[in-house]
Design a protein around this motif. Structure first.
Motif, PDB file in Angstrom:
ATOM      1  N   ASP A   1      33.848 -85.674  19.659  1.00  0.00           N
ATOM      2  CA  ASP A   1      35.091 -84.928  19.547  1.00  0.00           C
ATOM      3  C   ASP A   1      34.953 -83.819  18.504  1.00  0.00           C
ATOM      4  O   ASP A   1      35.006 -84.065  17.297  1.00  0.00           O
ATOM      5  CB  ASP A   1      36.209 -85.900  19.139  1.00  0.00           C
ATOM      6  CG  ASP A   1      37.573 -85.244  19.231  1.00  0.00           C
ATOM      7  OD1 ASP A   1      37.665 -84.022  18.990  1.00  0.00           O
ATOM      8  OD2 ASP A   1      38.540 -85.954  19.522  1.00  0.00           O
TER       9      ASP A   1
ATOM     10  N   ILE B   1      37.748 -83.391  15.804  1.00  0.00           N
ATOM     11  CA  ILE B   1      37.650 -84.363  14.711  1.00  0.00           C
ATOM     12  C   ILE B   1      36.465 -84.013  13.806  1.00  0.00           C
ATOM     13  O   ILE B   1      36.556 -84.054  12.576  1.00  0.00           O
ATOM     14  CB  ILE B   1      37.457 -85.806  15.254  1.00  0.00           C
ATOM     15  CG1 ILE B   1      38.692 -86.257  16.052  1.00  0.00           C
ATOM     16  CG2 ILE B   1      37.141 -86.774  14.131  1.00  0.00           C
ATOM     17  CD1 ILE B   1      39.800 -86.852  15.253  1.00  0.00           C
TER      18      ILE B   1
ATOM     19  N   THR C   1      47.691 -85.527  12.062  1.00  0.00           N
ATOM     20  CA  THR C   1      48.284 -86.818  12.430  1.00  0.00           C
ATOM     21  C   THR C   1      47.264 -87.710  13.120  1.00  0.00           C
ATOM     22  O   THR C   1      47.181 -88.912  12.842  1.00  0.00           O
ATOM     23  CB  THR C   1      49.493 -86.601  13.359  1.00  0.00           C
ATOM     24  OG1 THR C   1      50.389 -85.695  12.712  1.00  0.00           O
ATOM     25  CG2 THR C   1      50.209 -87.899  13.672  1.00  0.00           C
ATOM     26  N   ARG C   2      46.459 -87.117  13.997  1.00  0.00           N
ATOM     27  CA  ARG C   2      45.422 -87.910  14.677  1.00  0.00           C
ATOM     28  C   ARG C   2      44.453 -88.499  13.659  1.00  0.00           C
ATOM     29  O   ARG C   2      44.071 -89.667  13.735  1.00  0.00           O
ATOM     30  CB  ARG C   2      44.640 -87.022  15.652  1.00  0.00           C
ATOM     31  CG  ARG C   2      45.227 -87.010  17.056  1.00  0.00           C
ATOM     32  CD  ARG C   2      44.351 -86.179  17.962  1.00  0.00           C
ATOM     33  NE  ARG C   2      43.030 -86.753  18.162  1.00  0.00           N
ATOM     34  CZ  ARG C   2      41.948 -86.033  18.472  1.00  0.00           C
ATOM     35  NH1 ARG C   2      42.043 -84.731  18.607  1.00  0.00           N
ATOM     36  NH2 ARG C   2      40.785 -86.619  18.644  1.00  0.00           N
TER      37      ARG C   2
ATOM     38  N   LEU D   1      46.470 -82.437  14.734  1.00  0.00           N
ATOM     39  CA  LEU D   1      45.137 -82.938  14.386  1.00  0.00           C
ATOM     40  C   LEU D   1      45.210 -83.782  13.109  1.00  0.00           C
ATOM     41  O   LEU D   1      44.581 -84.839  13.018  1.00  0.00           O
ATOM     42  CB  LEU D   1      44.170 -81.760  14.213  1.00  0.00           C
ATOM     43  CG  LEU D   1      42.716 -82.114  13.907  1.00  0.00           C
ATOM     44  CD1 LEU D   1      42.141 -83.056  14.955  1.00  0.00           C
ATOM     45  CD2 LEU D   1      41.866 -80.851  13.813  1.00  0.00           C
TER      46      LEU D   1
ATOM     47  N   ASN E   1      45.972 -91.275  11.691  1.00  0.00           N
ATOM     48  CA  ASN E   1      46.043 -92.507  12.476  1.00  0.00           C
ATOM     49  C   ASN E   1      44.688 -93.202  12.579  1.00  0.00           C
ATOM     50  O   ASN E   1      44.602 -94.427  12.503  1.00  0.00           O
ATOM     51  CB  ASN E   1      46.586 -92.217  13.885  1.00  0.00           C
ATOM     52  CG  ASN E   1      48.060 -91.854  13.839  1.00  0.00           C
ATOM     53  OD1 ASN E   1      48.771 -92.175  12.877  1.00  0.00           O
ATOM     54  ND2 ASN E   1      48.527 -91.161  14.871  1.00  0.00           N
ATOM     55  N   GLU E   2      43.638 -92.407  12.745  1.00  0.00           N
ATOM     56  CA  GLU E   2      42.289 -92.989  12.796  1.00  0.00           C
ATOM     57  C   GLU E   2      41.972 -93.700  11.482  1.00  0.00           C
ATOM     58  O   GLU E   2      41.457 -94.819  11.466  1.00  0.00           O
ATOM     59  CB  GLU E   2      41.229 -91.899  13.032  1.00  0.00           C
ATOM     60  CG  GLU E   2      41.326 -91.156  14.338  1.00  0.00           C
ATOM     61  CD  GLU E   2      40.811 -91.957  15.533  1.00  0.00           C
ATOM     62  OE1 GLU E   2      40.746 -93.191  15.443  1.00  0.00           O
ATOM     63  OE2 GLU E   2      40.484 -91.320  16.549  1.00  0.00           O
TER      64      GLU E   2
END
Lengths: 85, 112
Positions: B57, B60, B8-9, B6, B12-13
């Motif tokens: 999400d 997130i 890392t996600r 999470l 990236n966002e």
């Protein structure tokens, strides 16, 4: 339940502010997400405290958020902060 | 706790654009007054940004609060750095600091 008085008292104890105002503005948000009848969900807080001096805006907000951590993870849906030193 | 996948996600966002706003709803159709206020400020300054709708999400939505140690949404990130939520953005807008901050980062912004 979080009330303007309990929030003000916690902040007074932790920050010894020169000025503090806590207003329950929940009724302005009637029907919005997180709102429920009876108040205690949306607050506007204005604080002038020497403890904020030398801190960035983000740090000042984090300080207040940490004092109200229990309320923020519970009843409070929105907390509008106006902070100055 | 934020697991690595999470984190890392979210990394990236945040890195996906110079200006990223985590918000409720979309820039065209904000679903919360505080998110709408920040969208309004950015639009007024003519700043290009990417909106991420946390309502789509849940991981997130909760993860971003832990990531930034910030309990509320919206959250604005500029060049990977957390700038603040609605109150801070409004104050910076009113004082002119917001335009200055964008320009310092080489991002076009009109004076407020």
């Amino acid at each position: 339940m979080a009330t303007a008085d309990t929030i003000a008292q916690k902040l007074k104890d932790a920050l010894s502010p020169q000025h503090i105002e806590v207003e329950d503005v929940s009724h302005h948000h009637a029907g919005h997400a997180g709102w429920r009848d009876g108040g205690g969900t949306h607050f506007t807080v204005t604080i002038k405290a020497a403890s904020f001096a030398g801190k960035s805006r983000v740090q000042q907000h984090r300080l207040v958020n940490s004092i109200l951590a229990d309320e923020l993870s519970g009843d409070i849906h929105a907390l509008e902060l106006h902070l100055s030193s | 706790m934020l697991d690595n996948a999470l984190k890392t996600r979210i990394d990236n966002e945040i890195a996906s654009e110079s200006v990223v706003l985590f918000m409720k709803g979309t820039p065209v159709f904000p679903q919360c007054g505080f998110s709408a206020a920040v969208v309004g400020v950015l639009s007024h300054l003519g700043v290009k940004f990417r909106g991420i709708n946390v309502l789509e999400d849940d991981s997130i939505r909760e993860g971003i609060k832990v990531y930034s140690d910030w309990p509320t949404i919206p959250q604005l990130y500029v060049k990977g750095e957390f700038v603040g939520g609605c109150d801070i953005i409004r104050e910076m807008y009113e004082s002119g600091e917001l335009t200055e901050m964008f320009q310092t980062h080489g991002i076009d912004a009109r004076p407020s």
